[in-house]
Write an enzyme that holds these catalytic residues in place. Sequence first.
Site, mmCIF file in Angstrom:
data_model
loop_
_atom_site.group_PDB
_atom_site.id
_atom_site.type_symbol
_atom_site.label_atom_id
_atom_site.label_comp_id
_atom_site.label_asym_id
_atom_site.label_seq_id
_atom_site.Cartn_x
_atom_site.Cartn_y
_atom_site.Cartn_z
ATOM 1 N N ARG A 138 -15.571 -4.598 -3.160
ATOM 2 C CA ARG A 138 -15.131 -6.010 -3.095
ATOM 3 C C ARG A 138 -16.309 -6.848 -3.551
ATOM 4 O O ARG A 138 -17.384 -6.799 -2.949
ATOM 5 C CB ARG A 138 -14.717 -6.375 -1.671
ATOM 6 C CG ARG A 138 -14.565 -7.863 -1.472
ATOM 7 C CD ARG A 138 -13.875 -8.231 -0.178
ATOM 8 N NE ARG A 138 -12.455 -7.971 -0.245
ATOM 9 C CZ ARG A 138 -11.560 -8.504 0.586
ATOM 10 N NH1 ARG A 138 -11.944 -9.315 1.550
ATOM 11 N NH2 ARG A 138 -10.275 -8.220 0.454
ATOM 12 N N HIS A 172 -6.624 -8.862 -7.201
ATOM 13 C CA HIS A 172 -6.557 -8.234 -5.877
ATOM 14 C C HIS A 172 -5.414 -7.206 -5.915
ATOM 15 O O HIS A 172 -4.376 -7.374 -5.283
ATOM 16 C CB HIS A 172 -6.316 -9.304 -4.806
ATOM 17 C CG HIS A 172 -6.637 -8.858 -3.411
ATOM 18 N ND1 HIS A 172 -7.112 -7.592 -3.117
ATOM 19 C CD2 HIS A 172 -6.532 -9.502 -2.213
ATOM 20 C CE1 HIS A 172 -7.294 -7.487 -1.811
ATOM 21 N NE2 HIS A 172 -6.949 -8.619 -1.246
ATOM 22 N N GLN A 222 -3.811 -5.571 -2.752
ATOM 23 C CA GLN A 222 -2.914 -6.499 -2.060
ATOM 24 C C GLN A 222 -1.524 -6.469 -2.700
ATOM 25 O O GLN A 222 -0.507 -6.395 -2.007
ATOM 26 C CB GLN A 222 -3.499 -7.919 -2.118
ATOM 27 C CG GLN A 222 -2.666 -8.942 -1.378
ATOM 28 C CD GLN A 222 -2.622 -8.670 0.115
ATOM 29 O OE1 GLN A 222 -3.650 -8.467 0.744
ATOM 30 N NE2 GLN A 222 -1.427 -8.643 0.694
ATOM 31 N N ASP A 263 -1.257 -18.338 -0.590
ATOM 32 C CA ASP A 263 -2.605 -17.860 -0.259
ATOM 33 C C ASP A 263 -3.473 -19.103 -0.049
ATOM 34 O O ASP A 263 -3.051 -20.228 -0.353
ATOM 35 C CB ASP A 263 -3.138 -16.978 -1.411
ATOM 36 C CG ASP A 263 -4.514 -16.374 -1.112
ATOM 37 O OD1 ASP A 263 -4.904 -16.336 0.079
ATOM 38 O OD2 ASP A 263 -5.207 -15.962 -2.070
ATOM 39 N N CYS A 295 -1.094 -13.155 2.016
ATOM 40 C CA CYS A 295 -1.965 -11.973 2.046
ATOM 41 C C CYS A 295 -2.878 -11.971 3.267
ATOM 42 O O CYS A 295 -3.395 -10.925 3.645
ATOM 43 C CB CYS A 295 -2.791 -11.911 0.769
ATOM 44 S SG CYS A 295 -3.814 -13.375 0.525
ATOM 45 N N ARG A 347 -0.865 -2.503 3.714
ATOM 46 C CA ARG A 347 -2.121 -2.208 3.023
ATOM 47 C C ARG A 347 -2.530 -0.765 3.312
ATOM 48 O O ARG A 347 -2.975 -0.041 2.431
ATOM 49 C CB ARG A 347 -3.240 -3.167 3.496
ATOM 50 C CG ARG A 347 -3.033 -4.636 3.183
ATOM 51 C CD ARG A 347 -3.113 -4.916 1.702
ATOM 52 N NE ARG A 347 -4.357 -4.471 1.123
ATOM 53 C CZ ARG A 347 -5.505 -5.172 1.118
ATOM 54 N NH1 ARG A 347 -5.526 -6.386 1.620
ATOM 55 N NH2 ARG A 347 -6.598 -4.689 0.550
HETATM 56 N N1 NVA Z 1 -7.745 -15.503 -2.623
HETATM 57 C C1 NVA Z 1 -8.401 -15.068 -1.411
HETATM 58 C C2 NVA Z 1 -7.811 -13.788 -0.951
HETATM 59 C C3 NVA Z 1 -8.393 -13.248 0.337
HETATM 60 C C4 NVA Z 1 -7.776 -11.951 0.743
HETATM 61 C C5 NVA Z 1 -9.893 -14.931 -1.665
HETATM 62 O O1 NVA Z 1 -10.274 -14.429 -2.737
HETATM 63 O O2 NVA Z 1 -10.687 -15.325 -0.807
HETATM 64 N N1 CP Z 2 -5.719 -9.734 2.427
HETATM 65 C C1 CP Z 2 -6.987 -9.289 2.475
HETATM 66 O O1 CP Z 2 -7.520 -8.731 1.520
HETATM 67 O O2 CP Z 2 -7.583 -9.495 3.664
HETATM 68 P P1 CP Z 2 -9.139 -9.277 3.982
HETATM 69 O O3 CP Z 2 -9.894 -10.334 3.227
HETATM 70 O O4 CP Z 2 -9.217 -9.464 5.468
HETATM 71 O O5 CP Z 2 -9.536 -7.911 3.553
#
Ligand code: NVA
Ligand code: CP
Length: 300
Positions: free
Chosen positions: A101, A128, A131, A219, A259, A287
């Site tokens: 990540r 993502h 997801q 989101d 998500c 997930r």
């Molecule tokens: N769009 C959000 C998704 C978190 C799971 C982010 O990138 O922070």
């Molecule tokens: N939806 C998702 O990826 O959640 P986290 O940021 O908690 O991993």
Amino acid sequence: MKKDFLTLEDLTAEEMHALLLRAADLKAGKDQSACPLIGKSIGLLFDKTSTRTRISFQTGIYQLGAQAIYINTKDLQLGRGETLEDTAKVLARYLHGIVIRTYAHDTIEKLAANADIPVINGLTDLHHPCQALADMLTVWEKKGGLKDVRMAYIGDGNNVANSLLEAALLTGLDLVIACPQGYEPDKKIYERVLSAGARVRIISDPAEAARDADVLYTDVWISMGQEREIERRKKIFRNYQINGKLLSLAKPGAVVMHCLPAHRGEEITDEVIDSPQSVVIDQAENRLHTQKALLERLIR
Ligand code: NVA
Ligand code: CP
């Protein structure tokens, strides 16, 4: 040859279909005792915080018989100037796969190019895909299929929206994205999936998107890494909220997805996220099942 999962389009439509079927089987408890990854080690390299991705991968990896090694990238020698290329080559001598990540999408492309083991995208600024896998299983479970199911995504054209565009291409989902001008999903991804035959539209009116939708999805307005834009984004996205009024425009049996983590009172109200139409917790559970199916496919 090793296979990565950097974007959803690393799978064909057929592979995605098979993966969802396998995830559903795993969820139903089939092959519960099988440990196909016994003796393997998978690194979880995280540059950003996480609840679902980290814990679902860690749990899923354990359930498949392997061990997960969580690494906050700040603790690696990367921070002291070791190159990503050297890091990737060395990690590939110890590990059987990496979930990462991070911020820039080209970081995972570089990692994957230098690591001779599968690299899985656990979220970048651009995509993502893990997801979107869980999202597709959830829609399938709730709506009995994916093709022609009308999903309205309301809000920021971010990483989650980009992966949903690719999901629409692979599944036949009918996706309408409503976002403010200037906050559309990635233009290249949109144009590519559109020209490849995906049923996708980008508009600016949330009500138009929500009308007669089977699924409403949103989101956060401020993704990780965008914290400096909080005040500006809160103003721009004010009307891009899933609330009772917007939900009343969707089909009577419509489900609401997010998500997570949610910023209640911003992109979604308590009333909606806590309503019987909300499937966000099932989505989070999925997930685990979809990522186990993915790991089974990729890790050798
Ligand atoms: N769009 C959000 C998704 C978190 C799971 C982010 O990138 O922070
Ligand atoms: N939806 C998702 O990826 O959640 P986290 O940021 O908690 O991993």
